[in-house]
Design an enzyme around this catalytic site. Structure first.
Site, PDB file in Angstrom:
ATOM      1  CE  LYS A   1      -1.901   2.977   1.949  1.00 22.51           C
ATOM      2  NZ  LYS A   1      -1.641   4.389   1.595  1.00 22.51           N
TER       3      LYS A   1
ATOM      4  CD  GLU B   1      12.424   3.647   9.500  1.00 21.71           C
ATOM      5  OE1 GLU B   1      12.300   4.629  10.281  1.00 21.71           O
ATOM      6  OE2 GLU B   1      12.568   3.747   8.275  1.00 21.71           O
TER       7      GLU B   1
ATOM      8  CB  CYS C   1      13.101   7.814   8.983  1.00 18.75           C
ATOM      9  SG  CYS C   1      13.907   6.780   7.785  1.00 18.75           S
TER      10      CYS C   1
ATOM     11  CD  GLU D   1      10.455  11.796  11.923  1.00 19.58           C
ATOM     12  OE1 GLU D   1       9.325  11.309  11.968  1.00 19.58           O
ATOM     13  OE2 GLU D   1      11.448  11.173  11.485  1.00 19.58           O
TER      14      GLU D   1
HETATM   15  P1  NAD Z   1       1.732   8.333   8.148  1.00 19.74           P
HETATM   16  O1  NAD Z   1       2.510   7.562   9.134  1.00 19.74           O
HETATM   17  O2  NAD Z   1       0.306   8.608   8.499  1.00 19.74           O
HETATM   18  O3  NAD Z   1       1.725   7.582   6.729  1.00 19.74           O
HETATM   19  C1  NAD Z   1       2.612   6.558   6.371  1.00 19.74           C
HETATM   20  C2  NAD Z   1       1.868   5.460   5.616  1.00 19.74           C
HETATM   21  O4  NAD Z   1       0.869   4.901   6.471  1.00 19.74           O
HETATM   22  C3  NAD Z   1       1.117   5.919   4.360  1.00 19.74           C
HETATM   23  O5  NAD Z   1       1.158   4.904   3.376  1.00 19.74           O
HETATM   24  C4  NAD Z   1      -0.317   6.045   4.849  1.00 19.74           C
HETATM   25  O6  NAD Z   1      -1.265   5.900   3.824  1.00 19.74           O
HETATM   26  C5  NAD Z   1      -0.393   4.876   5.804  1.00 19.74           C
HETATM   27  N1  NAD Z   1      -1.450   4.989   6.816  1.00 19.74           N
HETATM   28  C6  NAD Z   1      -1.955   6.120   7.382  1.00 19.74           C
HETATM   29  N2  NAD Z   1      -2.900   5.803   8.289  1.00 19.74           N
HETATM   30  C7  NAD Z   1      -2.999   4.461   8.300  1.00 19.74           C
HETATM   31  C8  NAD Z   1      -3.797   3.541   9.035  1.00 19.74           C
HETATM   32  N3  NAD Z   1      -4.682   3.952   9.924  1.00 19.74           N
HETATM   33  N4  NAD Z   1      -3.613   2.229   8.813  1.00 19.74           N
HETATM   34  C9  NAD Z   1      -2.710   1.792   7.922  1.00 19.74           C
HETATM   35  N5  NAD Z   1      -1.932   2.615   7.180  1.00 19.74           N
HETATM   36  C10 NAD Z   1      -2.072   3.934   7.373  1.00 19.74           C
HETATM   37  O7  NAD Z   1       2.530   9.661   7.875  1.00 19.74           O
HETATM   38  P2  NAD Z   1       2.044  11.079   7.309  1.00 19.74           P
HETATM   39  O8  NAD Z   1       0.759  11.517   7.954  1.00 19.74           O
HETATM   40  O9  NAD Z   1       2.073  11.000   5.833  1.00 19.74           O
HETATM   41  O10 NAD Z   1       3.233  12.038   7.798  1.00 19.74           O
HETATM   42  C11 NAD Z   1       3.178  12.639   9.074  1.00 19.74           C
HETATM   43  C12 NAD Z   1       4.526  12.627   9.750  1.00 19.74           C
HETATM   44  O11 NAD Z   1       4.987  11.291   9.912  1.00 19.74           O
HETATM   45  C13 NAD Z   1       5.668  13.290   8.988  1.00 19.74           C
HETATM   46  O12 NAD Z   1       5.666  14.663   9.137  1.00 19.74           O
HETATM   47  C14 NAD Z   1       6.875  12.629   9.616  1.00 19.74           C
HETATM   48  O13 NAD Z   1       7.217  13.242  10.828  1.00 19.74           O
HETATM   49  C15 NAD Z   1       6.395  11.229   9.874  1.00 19.74           C
HETATM   50  N6  NAD Z   1       6.845  10.307   8.795  1.00 19.74           N
HETATM   51  C16 NAD Z   1       7.936   9.574   9.026  1.00 19.74           C
HETATM   52  C17 NAD Z   1       8.418   8.752   8.032  1.00 19.74           C
HETATM   53  C18 NAD Z   1       9.657   7.940   8.235  1.00 19.74           C
HETATM   54  O14 NAD Z   1      10.334   7.595   7.276  1.00 19.74           O
HETATM   55  N7  NAD Z   1       9.948   7.586   9.456  1.00 19.74           N
HETATM   56  C19 NAD Z   1       7.769   8.674   6.806  1.00 19.74           C
HETATM   57  C20 NAD Z   1       6.606   9.419   6.611  1.00 19.74           C
HETATM   58  C21 NAD Z   1       6.160  10.233   7.620  1.00 19.74           C
END
Ligand code: NAD
Length: 484
Positions: free
Chosen positions: A178, A253, A287, A387
């Site tokens: 996904k 992660e 990250c 972060e």
């Molecule tokens: P997120 O964690 O919500 O999204 C990451 C992934 O999870 C996406 O594919 C999203 O569609 C999916 N997702 C979201 N809600 C879900 C759920 N309930 N069940 C299953 N999958 C789900 O991140 P975001 O909202 O796009 O970004 C917000 C913050 O998260 C960023 O500002 C950053 O600080 C952090 N982030 C960290 C990383 C990393 O590499 N560690 C990557 C992305 C975001």
């Protein structure tokens, strides 16, 4: 399929499909917010299909009998197809995420390397024989876990999709990916490349859509046997809760607040180059970004000047022009960063550089942030602890080694640490006391080496990706005892 050609399709069971509801979601180029593609808005029904196909394929005679060395050959084929189309993948990644094209090229190369690396392991997943009694032959077998779910973030889509799916397929699993809703294009491209190989249909599936819809349905699906998630702590916790309902293992992660610790005996120019590089890569949306600088008090002033002059000379622009710094992903991400910066202002922190939106000619709708360096923050303030996910560096100083270690460990995260010193004894002492999954001494990232296990302590998550260690995520151990 090329960006901009209209509605794309998802890849389920070896077929390209629209979503059951036929709805789409627009994909924007972060540099100018133009819509470059539309992908299906997958939901529960689509996830059902994908998991069903992945399950049927996993249990099929064809896949069960698929020889491990043949799995390796197919993965090598995927690697060479990624290299063949590397420039197209790099461009897609740049258009999708906003990152400078040279970083998109690095991502494509890293993706190819993941497939090669795990291809080599496909026929080396070994068990053991265990001595018990003379008339008992006891042995272990490492078996694939089954259907694996891969929830991908938007910052390094092709790399992160490749790192976990290559390991999962090498060990004999089937996968459902996904991609993040903002950046699904290279995940779909990878499906095209898989389709060109002799990988059985249904081994690799991609469902596009929102996290709260397709993602949520995937992590709750009772027929999924393992979840790999990279993203925010908050969503990671929700994924963990979902996994607990089905009692399945997960690899999480969840980012970091990684420090670079600069001692006065280090080669300051070299350290300054890397301090800047580590926080501006992918506009700080990494990250493992080196988002905290801890510098020994005696050299603070001189070192800050070095970092500052490097920050001020960075080129900001559209990713395809290969600047040092592209836009952040979206308005939402930009506003999130701004909220942190406003908190820092309120707390009377000092902005040594940046802090403002940068306007780029021709990309007025893009959200670019000037590289930002903030001093005089309370180490326990929100800005110093959380972060930010932008090109924002917080600066702190220390008097001695002990204080450096304490500061370095004093956040909820523990992903990566950089240590800069010419004193080998000190380097090892510090590495031992640091609570993070990776410690780099006089470098940061070792060129991204896919062979090195990667993962976090504390709220940075658990489980390790990359390297041989990741193979454990996708296998489960069976013990067989035969009485003779
Ligand atoms: P997120 O964690 O919500 O999204 C990451 C992934 O999870 C996406 O594919 C999203 O569609 C999916 N997702 C979201 N809600 C879900 C759920 N309930 N069940 C299953 N999958 C789900 O991140 P975001 O909202 O796009 O970004 C917000 C913050 O998260 C960023 O500002 C950053 O600080 C952090 N982030 C960290 C990383 C990393 O590499 N560690 C990557 C992305 C975001």
């Amino acid at each position: 399929m090329k960006a901009g050609e209209g509605m794309k399709r998802m890849y389920i069971g070896g077929e390209w499909r629209e979503s059951e509801t036929n709805e789409g979601l627009p994909i924007r180029n972060p540099a100018n917010q133009e819509v470059i593609a539309e992908v299906p808005r997958g939901r529960k029904e689509d996830v059902e299909q994908a998991v069903g196909m992945a399950r049927d394929t996993f249990e099929s005679e064809e896949w069960q009998a698929f020889p491990p060395d043949e799995r390796g050959r197919v993965l090598n084929e995927v690697a060479s197809k990624i290299r063949r189309d590397a420039e197209e993948i790099a461009k897609l990644e740049t258009m999708d995420t906003g990152k400078p094209i040279s970083q998109g090229r690095n991502d494509a190369e890293a993706a190819a390397r993941y497939f090669e690396y795990y291809a080599g392991m496909a026929d080396k997943i070994l068990g053991e024989t265990i001595p018990i009694q003379a008339n008992i032959l006891d042995y272990t077998v490492r078996e694939p876990v089954g259907v694996t779910a891969h929830i991908i973030p938007w910052n390094y889509p092709i790399q992160i999709t490749s790192r976990s799916t290559a390991a999962a397929i090498a060990t004999g699993n089937t996968v459902v990916v996904k991609p993040a809703e903002d950046t699904p294009l290279t995940g779909l491209k990878l499906a095209e490349l898989m389709e060109e190989t002799s990988l059985p249909k249904g081994v690799f599936n991609v469902v596009t859509g929102y996290g709260r819809e397709a993602g949520d349905a995937l992590v709750h699906h009772p027929d999924v046997n393992h979840i790999t998630f990279t993203g925010s702590v908050q969503t990671g916790m929700a994924v963990m809760e979902a996994a607990s309902k089905n009692v399945i293992p997960i690899t999480l992660e969840l980012g970091g607040k990684s420090p670079n610790i600069v001692f006065k005996d280090s080669i300051l120019d070299h350290a300054a180059d890397w301090v800047v590089k580590s926080v501006i890569q992918n506009a700080g949306q990494t990250c493992s970004a080196g988002s905290r600088l801890l510098v020994e008090e005696d050299v603070k002033e001189i070192f800050i000047d070095k970092v500052k002059s490097r920050m001020l000379s960075l080129k900001i622009g559209h990713g395809l022009e290969d600047p040092d710094l592209g836009p952040v992903l979206s308005r939402k991400q930009f506003e999130r960063i701004e909220t942190f910066l406003n908190v820092a202002r309120k707390e009377q922190a000092i902005f040594l550089t940046g802090g403002e939106r940068a306007l780029v000619e021709g990309c007025e709708a893009g959200y670019f942030l000037q590289p930002t360096m903030i001093d005089q923050l309370d180490p326990h303030s929100q800005v110093a602890q959380e972060e930010i996910f932008g090109p924002v560096l917080s600066v702190f100083s220390f008097q001695n080694e002990e204080e450096a270690i304490k500061l370095a460990n004093d956040t909820p995260y523990g992903l990566v640490t950089g240590v800069w010193t010419e004193n080998v004894g000190r380097a090892h002492r510090v590495a031992k006391k640091i609570r993070s999954g990776q410690v780099f001494i006089n470098n940061y990232g070792a060129g991204g080496g896919i062979q090195m296990p990667f993962g976090g302590y504390k709220k940075s998550g658990f489980g390790r990706e990359k390297g041989l260690e990741a193979l454990r995520n996708y296998t489960t151990l069976k013990n067989v005892a035969l009485k003779m």
